[in-house]
Scaffold this motif. Structure first.
Motif, PDB file in Angstrom:
ATOM      1  N   ALA B 284     -74.112 -20.327  -5.886  1.00  0.00           N
ATOM      2  CA  ALA B 284     -73.549 -19.120  -5.651  1.00  0.00           C
ATOM      3  C   ALA B 284     -74.592 -17.843  -5.496  1.00  0.00           C
ATOM      4  CB  ALA B 284     -72.451 -18.821  -6.368  1.00  0.00           C
ATOM      5  N   LYS B 285     -75.435 -17.811  -6.391  1.00  0.00           N
ATOM      6  CA  LYS B 285     -76.479 -16.857  -6.912  1.00  0.00           C
ATOM      7  C   LYS B 285     -77.381 -16.799  -5.589  1.00  0.00           C
ATOM      8  CE  LYS B 285     -77.846 -16.268 -11.281  1.00  0.00           C
ATOM      9  NZ  LYS B 285     -78.923 -16.754 -12.442  1.00  0.00           N
ATOM     10  N   SER B 286     -77.706 -18.133  -4.775  1.00  0.00           N
ATOM     11  CA  SER B 286     -78.387 -18.058  -3.670  1.00  0.00           C
ATOM     12  C   SER B 286     -77.604 -17.118  -2.526  1.00  0.00           C
ATOM     13  CB  SER B 286     -78.782 -19.419  -3.096  1.00  0.00           C
ATOM     14  OG  SER B 286     -78.973 -20.246  -3.955  1.00  0.00           O
ATOM     15  N   PHE B 287     -76.527 -17.034  -2.657  1.00  0.00           N
ATOM     16  CA  PHE B 287     -75.725 -16.273  -1.633  1.00  0.00           C
ATOM     17  C   PHE B 287     -75.131 -14.982  -2.004  1.00  0.00           C
ATOM     18  CE2 PHE B 287     -75.041 -20.810  -0.359  1.00  0.00           C
ATOM     19  CZ  PHE B 287     -75.567 -20.907   0.850  1.00  0.00           C
ATOM     20  N   GLY B 288     -75.926 -14.439  -3.143  1.00  0.00           N
ATOM     21  CA  GLY B 288     -75.573 -13.175  -3.862  1.00  0.00           C
ATOM     22  C   GLY B 288     -74.332 -13.272  -4.698  1.00  0.00           C
ATOM     23  N   GLY B 289     -73.822 -14.359  -4.963  1.00  0.00           N
ATOM     24  CA  GLY B 289     -72.638 -14.432  -5.902  1.00  0.00           C
ATOM     25  C   GLY B 289     -72.980 -14.645  -7.235  1.00  0.00           C
ATOM     26  N   GLY B 290     -71.820 -15.263  -8.106  1.00  0.00           N
ATOM     27  CA  GLY B 290     -72.272 -15.695  -9.380  1.00  0.00           C
ATOM     28  C   GLY B 290     -71.262 -16.658  -9.835  1.00  0.00           C
ATOM     29  N   GLY B 291     -71.465 -16.645 -11.243  1.00  0.00           N
ATOM     30  CA  GLY B 291     -70.282 -17.524 -11.915  1.00  0.00           C
ATOM     31  C   GLY B 291     -71.117 -18.528 -13.010  1.00  0.00           C
ATOM     32  N   HIS B 292     -70.535 -19.578 -13.354  1.00  0.00           N
ATOM     33  CA  HIS B 292     -70.916 -20.540 -14.466  1.00  0.00           C
ATOM     34  C   HIS B 292     -71.366 -21.828 -13.481  1.00  0.00           C
ATOM     35  CE1 HIS B 292     -69.050 -17.879 -17.247  1.00  0.00           C
ATOM     36  NE2 HIS B 292     -67.863 -18.180 -16.404  1.00  0.00           N
ATOM     37  N   ALA B 293     -71.726 -22.742 -14.245  1.00  0.00           N
ATOM     38  CA  ALA B 293     -72.349 -24.100 -13.752  1.00  0.00           C
ATOM     39  C   ALA B 293     -71.263 -24.575 -12.991  1.00  0.00           C
ATOM     40  CB  ALA B 293     -73.133 -24.767 -14.807  1.00  0.00           C
ATOM     41  N   ARG B 294     -70.046 -24.723 -13.569  1.00  0.00           N
ATOM     42  CA  ARG B 294     -69.120 -25.480 -13.311  1.00  0.00           C
ATOM     43  C   ARG B 294     -67.984 -24.810 -12.251  1.00  0.00           C
ATOM     44  NH1 ARG B 294     -72.093 -28.608 -15.275  1.00  0.00           N
ATOM     45  NH2 ARG B 294     -72.571 -28.520 -13.047  1.00  0.00           N
ATOM     46  N   ALA B 295     -68.053 -23.396 -12.368  1.00  0.00           N
ATOM     47  CA  ALA B 295     -67.270 -22.521 -11.538  1.00  0.00           C
ATOM     48  C   ALA B 295     -67.744 -21.432 -11.092  1.00  0.00           C
ATOM     49  CB  ALA B 295     -65.730 -22.211 -12.101  1.00  0.00           C
TER      50      ALA B 295
END
Ligand SMILES: [Mn+2]
Ligand SMILES: [Mn+2]
Lengths: 325, 325
Positions: B284-295
């Protein structure tokens, strides 16, 4: 002498032992078989674990599961047997033929309807699962509980309480779960495998059923259909239909959820779930079926439309009675 | 001095007290607010419970829930506040404006990322829920636990552990659950209301999403779409989309489940869930997003097709890396 003491006396001589649970085994049946088999082998017994039916794939992670044999593949006849999670001897299915006529049978179960068919009967209707009774025994006998044993017992508790959601989820169940987790089992992986994982076909069946979802005007009844061709196309086993009816019952405000599914050109199988107003066991009985107040089923001859009509009009009249009380 | 001792000193003088949790409150936020409010009132405090957002209907059964006020409707400014389940002060949303500038704030939370914004900080990252910390406090202080308090704390444990299915479900959580059930709460009714009950609209959205379900050739990735018009038609709130992405992740053999949903003509919101191979937080970070390893989640400009292409090709390359390791 308490029930476990009788069981200990039995264990002094019993060998070899057949360990069996009910056909079409659920998580509790499989886990109880594995837990009992594991402890008996630790005690030096020669154990054969058996079931009439294959073990569903979602339980394949359970340690030792590959050692549960199909009844067909066992030729030995046993002088000692332990029957687990079977309310009557018929529930063992064809495994019964592996038990010698004058065998000593230990019947360990939590169904209130158990008919005490065993030589020794350990029946605890207040237990949520047969696995709960086995854990009581393991604790009383002070057997060591390692991860392998804990994973099995935990799976039995988890499945028979519907993931700790049913009304049989007692304080004691949670106390046992707490102890089992202390062995270091990864309970989230068990929950994932057993309660979360679905097949593509199950989702396709669910999607098909949801596309037919209807609700009564008063919002108290919701129902769905599955046609024979849908089931032929998507369902690998009867299990694939499990749980679909719950989606109808779970709708906010709904008391009765129903799934109608065509089994052949002239018969409709009807599954009922209810929250608290309608006793669907009684309802199913009116159509020659059976079950409990909250979960039941029956078969009706005729078309889907005819089954809708007959069932929905009876549900409505039961609801009217309920509202008048 | 341990954290609870500081809190007890605070309570000697604090009055009136604002009890607040994070905006868009989940079960833990709501339950913690109610549990804390209930105990403080038993201690004779003047308590105002508040949230920026309305309480979702499924929590309406919780005792006292109607007393949680919307921030807008409170005009008083408070010298003392207890912030629950908020990793930073911004999580309180507009409720922050109800706290006097030099107020004493007690920050009780279980998020490891908590930035210790309080005057007193009771942060326990090993706790599964803020409700777990509150129960620790209640037990340490020897407050009586009646059904009303138990129902609230149980709801917090239940929701933040995903019905005792997440990896934060510790032995201690089960020990607390066992104690709470001893008060006689009907835990199955709580589970039904909070975890099982769905709206008709949620099922319609689920059905629409499932009708688009696809799986990669290797079976490791599954994805679904929701178009803007589907969401406009069926979703009442963002919550109605909750959980849909899990259906894709939960398919047997799938590691990454993805839900693509159109938020307007040129933006696609992407939700990721994974089992164990792919770290979807990184993805998700690659697309400017975020979160955890599983969600995790992100937003991508473009059409559904473009989003599919960009996301799925990156997922495949991550999976290839994983398989090569
Ligand atoms: Mn059972
Ligand atoms: Mn929380």
């Amino acid at each position: 002498m308490n029930q476990f003491e009788q069981f200990h006396l039995f264990l002094e001589n019993a060998d070899p032992i057949l360990v069996v649970a009910h056909l079409y085994p659920d998580g509790d049946a499989i886990s109880s078989t594995l837990a009992m088999g594991y402890v008996l082998r630790q005690l030096g017994k020669k154990v054969t674990m058996v079931n009439e039916s294959p073990i569903p794939q979602k339980f394949s992670f359970l340690p030792g599961v590959e050692e549960i044999k199909l009844a067909d593949s066992v030729s030995e006849i046993f002088p000692y047997a332990i029957a687990l999670d079977c309310a009557d001897a018929e529930r063992m299915g064809s495994c019964r033929s592996l038990i010698r006529e004058k065998a000593i049978v230990v019947n360990i179960d939590h169904h209130a309807t158990n008919d005490r068919y065993g030589t020794i009967n350990i029946i605890q209707p207040q237990a949520a699962a047969t696995a709960e009774i086995i854990f009581d025994w393991v604790e009383e006998a002070d057997f060591p509980v390692d991860r392998q044993l804990a994973a099995c017992i935990y799976t039995g508790l988890l499945t028979d309480t519907g993931g700790f959601r049913y009304s049989n989820t007692s304080s004691k169940v949670f106390t046992q779960a707490a102890k089992l987790l202390e062995t270091g089992i990864e309970s989230h992986k068990i929950a994932d495998a057993v309660l979360e994982t679905v097949t593509m076909e199950q989702l396709q069946l669910l999607q098909t059923a949801l596309s037919t979802l209807q609700k009564s005007e008063d919002g108290l009844v919701a129902w769905m259909d599955l046609r024979k061709q849908d089931i032929d196309r998507f369902a690998n086993s009867h299990e694939d239909l499990d749980g679909i009816v719950n989606y109808a019952r779970n709708i906010y405000g709904v008391d009765v959820g129903i799934l109608f599914h065509e089994t052949n050109d002239r018969t409709i199988k009807v599954s009922f779930r209810s929250r608290e107003m309608v006793d669907v066991g009684n309802l199913a009985k009116s159509f020659g079926g059976g079950g409990h107040a909250r979960a039941a089923g029956c078969s009706i001859s005729g078309t889907l439309q005819e089954a809708h009509h007959r069932v929905l009009s009876l549900v409505q009249s039961k609801l009217k009675q309920e509202c008048e009380v």
